[in-house]
Design a protein around this motif. Sequence first.
Motif, PDB file in Angstrom:
ATOM      1  N   ILE A  14       8.360 -43.429   1.810  1.00  0.00           N
ATOM      2  CA  ILE A  14       9.263 -42.523   1.102  1.00  0.00           C
ATOM      3  C   ILE A  14       9.391 -42.985  -0.352  1.00  0.00           C
ATOM      4  CG2 ILE A  14      11.623 -41.630   0.978  1.00  0.00           C
ATOM      5  CD1 ILE A  14      11.791 -42.157   4.031  1.00  0.00           C
ATOM      6  N   HIS A  15       9.132 -42.046  -1.282  1.00  0.00           N
ATOM      7  CA  HIS A  15       9.291 -42.359  -2.707  1.00  0.00           C
ATOM      8  C   HIS A  15      10.779 -42.446  -3.022  1.00  0.00           C
ATOM      9  CE1 HIS A  15       5.141 -42.065  -3.881  1.00  0.00           C
ATOM     10  NE2 HIS A  15       5.032 -40.894  -3.277  1.00  0.00           N
ATOM     11  N   ARG A  16      11.150 -43.478  -3.746  1.00  0.00           N
ATOM     12  CA  ARG A  16      12.536 -43.677  -4.116  1.00  0.00           C
ATOM     13  C   ARG A  16      12.731 -43.392  -5.596  1.00  0.00           C
ATOM     14  NH1 ARG A  16       9.642 -46.844  -2.886  1.00  0.00           N
ATOM     15  NH2 ARG A  16      10.085 -48.457  -4.379  1.00  0.00           N
ATOM     16  N   LYS A  17      13.826 -42.726  -5.909  1.00  0.00           N
ATOM     17  CA  LYS A  17      14.241 -42.505  -7.294  1.00  0.00           C
ATOM     18  C   LYS A  17      15.565 -43.232  -7.466  1.00  0.00           C
ATOM     19  CE  LYS A  17      12.100 -37.973  -7.475  1.00  0.00           C
ATOM     20  NZ  LYS A  17      12.332 -36.537  -7.569  1.00  0.00           N
ATOM     21  N   ALA A  18      15.788 -43.769  -8.657  1.00  0.00           N
ATOM     22  CA  ALA A  18      17.017 -44.523  -8.884  1.00  0.00           C
ATOM     23  C   ALA A  18      17.619 -44.184 -10.232  1.00  0.00           C
ATOM     24  CB  ALA A  18      16.726 -46.016  -8.808  1.00  0.00           C
ATOM     25  N   GLN A  19      18.924 -44.032 -10.258  1.00  0.00           N
ATOM     26  CA  GLN A  19      19.672 -43.789 -11.484  1.00  0.00           C
ATOM     27  C   GLN A  19      20.688 -44.916 -11.613  1.00  0.00           C
ATOM     28  OE1 GLN A  19      19.721 -41.408 -14.038  1.00  0.00           O
ATOM     29  NE2 GLN A  19      21.319 -42.687 -14.913  1.00  0.00           N
ATOM     30  N   PHE A  20      20.645 -45.622 -12.724  1.00  0.00           N
ATOM     31  CA  PHE A  20      21.567 -46.721 -12.973  1.00  0.00           C
ATOM     32  C   PHE A  20      22.458 -46.370 -14.152  1.00  0.00           C
ATOM     33  CE2 PHE A  20      17.795 -48.454 -11.006  1.00  0.00           C
ATOM     34  CZ  PHE A  20      18.320 -49.244 -10.003  1.00  0.00           C
ATOM     35  N   GLY A  47      12.727 -44.309 -12.229  1.00  0.00           N
ATOM     36  CA  GLY A  47      14.021 -44.918 -12.509  1.00  0.00           C
ATOM     37  C   GLY A  47      14.561 -44.447 -13.844  1.00  0.00           C
ATOM     38  N   ALA A  48      15.878 -44.423 -13.951  1.00  0.00           N
ATOM     39  CA  ALA A  48      16.527 -44.011 -15.191  1.00  0.00           C
ATOM     40  C   ALA A  48      17.820 -44.797 -15.350  1.00  0.00           C
ATOM     41  CB  ALA A  48      16.814 -42.519 -15.174  1.00  0.00           C
ATOM     42  N   VAL A  49      18.279 -44.869 -16.586  1.00  0.00           N
ATOM     43  CA  VAL A  49      19.533 -45.563 -16.882  1.00  0.00           C
ATOM     44  C   VAL A  49      20.285 -44.759 -17.935  1.00  0.00           C
ATOM     45  CG1 VAL A  49      18.514 -47.047 -18.657  1.00  0.00           C
ATOM     46  CG2 VAL A  49      20.557 -47.811 -17.452  1.00  0.00           C
ATOM     47  N   SER A  50      21.598 -44.747 -17.806  1.00  0.00           N
ATOM     48  CA  SER A  50      22.430 -44.049 -18.780  1.00  0.00           C
ATOM     49  C   SER A  50      23.730 -44.819 -18.979  1.00  0.00           C
ATOM     50  CB  SER A  50      22.721 -42.610 -18.319  1.00  0.00           C
ATOM     51  OG  SER A  50      23.419 -42.626 -17.092  1.00  0.00           O
ATOM     52  N   VAL A  51      24.507 -44.370 -19.950  1.00  0.00           N
ATOM     53  CA  VAL A  51      25.796 -44.976 -20.263  1.00  0.00           C
ATOM     54  C   VAL A  51      26.892 -44.139 -19.618  1.00  0.00           C
ATOM     55  CG1 VAL A  51      27.396 -45.554 -22.138  1.00  0.00           C
ATOM     56  CG2 VAL A  51      24.958 -45.856 -22.468  1.00  0.00           C
ATOM     57  N   PHE A 101      16.045 -47.666 -27.215  1.00  0.00           N
ATOM     58  CA  PHE A 101      14.911 -48.575 -26.992  1.00  0.00           C
ATOM     59  C   PHE A 101      14.969 -49.179 -25.598  1.00  0.00           C
ATOM     60  CE2 PHE A 101      15.545 -48.511 -31.599  1.00  0.00           C
ATOM     61  CZ  PHE A 101      14.275 -48.099 -32.001  1.00  0.00           C
ATOM     62  N   PHE A 102      16.188 -49.516 -25.154  1.00  0.00           N
ATOM     63  CA  PHE A 102      16.348 -50.058 -23.803  1.00  0.00           C
ATOM     64  C   PHE A 102      15.927 -49.029 -22.757  1.00  0.00           C
ATOM     65  CE2 PHE A 102      18.929 -50.662 -19.941  1.00  0.00           C
ATOM     66  CZ  PHE A 102      18.421 -51.891 -19.546  1.00  0.00           C
ATOM     67  N   ILE A 103      16.315 -47.770 -22.955  1.00  0.00           N
ATOM     68  CA  ILE A 103      15.932 -46.719 -22.005  1.00  0.00           C
ATOM     69  C   ILE A 103      14.409 -46.635 -21.906  1.00  0.00           C
ATOM     70  CG2 ILE A 103      15.885 -44.226 -21.609  1.00  0.00           C
ATOM     71  CD1 ILE A 103      18.679 -44.104 -22.847  1.00  0.00           C
ATOM     72  N   SER A 104      13.740 -46.606 -23.041  1.00  0.00           N
ATOM     73  CA  SER A 104      12.271 -46.518 -23.039  1.00  0.00           C
ATOM     74  C   SER A 104      11.662 -47.723 -22.334  1.00  0.00           C
ATOM     75  CB  SER A 104      11.741 -46.432 -24.467  1.00  0.00           C
ATOM     76  OG  SER A 104      12.212 -45.289 -25.091  1.00  0.00           O
ATOM     77  N   PHE A 105      12.127 -48.910 -22.680  1.00  0.00           N
ATOM     78  CA  PHE A 105      11.632 -50.129 -22.046  1.00  0.00           C
ATOM     79  C   PHE A 105      11.885 -50.092 -20.545  1.00  0.00           C
ATOM     80  CE2 PHE A 105      12.566 -54.449 -20.530  1.00  0.00           C
ATOM     81  CZ  PHE A 105      11.341 -55.041 -20.746  1.00  0.00           C
ATOM     82  N   PHE A 106      13.089 -49.706 -20.171  1.00  0.00           N
ATOM     83  CA  PHE A 106      13.487 -49.641 -18.763  1.00  0.00           C
ATOM     84  C   PHE A 106      12.579 -48.690 -17.981  1.00  0.00           C
ATOM     85  CE2 PHE A 106      15.951 -47.988 -15.241  1.00  0.00           C
ATOM     86  CZ  PHE A 106      16.618 -49.097 -14.760  1.00  0.00           C
ATOM     87  N   VAL A 107      12.433 -47.479 -18.492  1.00  0.00           N
ATOM     88  CA  VAL A 107      11.649 -46.455 -17.792  1.00  0.00           C
ATOM     89  C   VAL A 107      10.177 -46.861 -17.686  1.00  0.00           C
ATOM     90  CG1 VAL A 107      10.807 -44.075 -17.943  1.00  0.00           C
ATOM     91  CG2 VAL A 107      13.229 -44.570 -18.299  1.00  0.00           C
TER      92      VAL A 107
END
Length: 127
Positions: A14-20, A47-51, A101-107
């Motif tokens: 199963i493919h997992r997606k994650a939002q942090f 994966g993704a990250v937001s504030v 920049f962190f988002i780009s690096f993270f993704v």
Amino acid sequence: EYIALTKKIKAAGIHRKAQFMCGFDGENWLSLFHIWLFCLRVFPFMGAVSVVTPFPGTKIFEKLFNDERVINLNWEKYTGFFLVYSHPGYHHVLMNIIFPFFISFFVLTASGMGLFLTLLMLVFHFS
């Protein structure tokens, strides 16, 4: 326990997606690094990250507004990519400069799809 369950899900194909999310009280710059390390351990397909964004009408907005911590009422900035309130662990100006920049690096480094895109960019760059 979350890591173990994620590995079982991955083993089942199963493919997992994650939002942090970052920006909760008690966090600081080191928290961004810990979020990234955790994502590397989970290693989702995407994966993704937001504030944390305190939208009007929510309890978090009311609390931050009553504490006079909301510093930006420009609704165009309420996207999850800008820190729109004062935070004891993050300087909002610096965070708003560094976070894209962190988002780009993270993704690009902490997910299967991100690594695929990174490799694809490298192949096209050097071909």
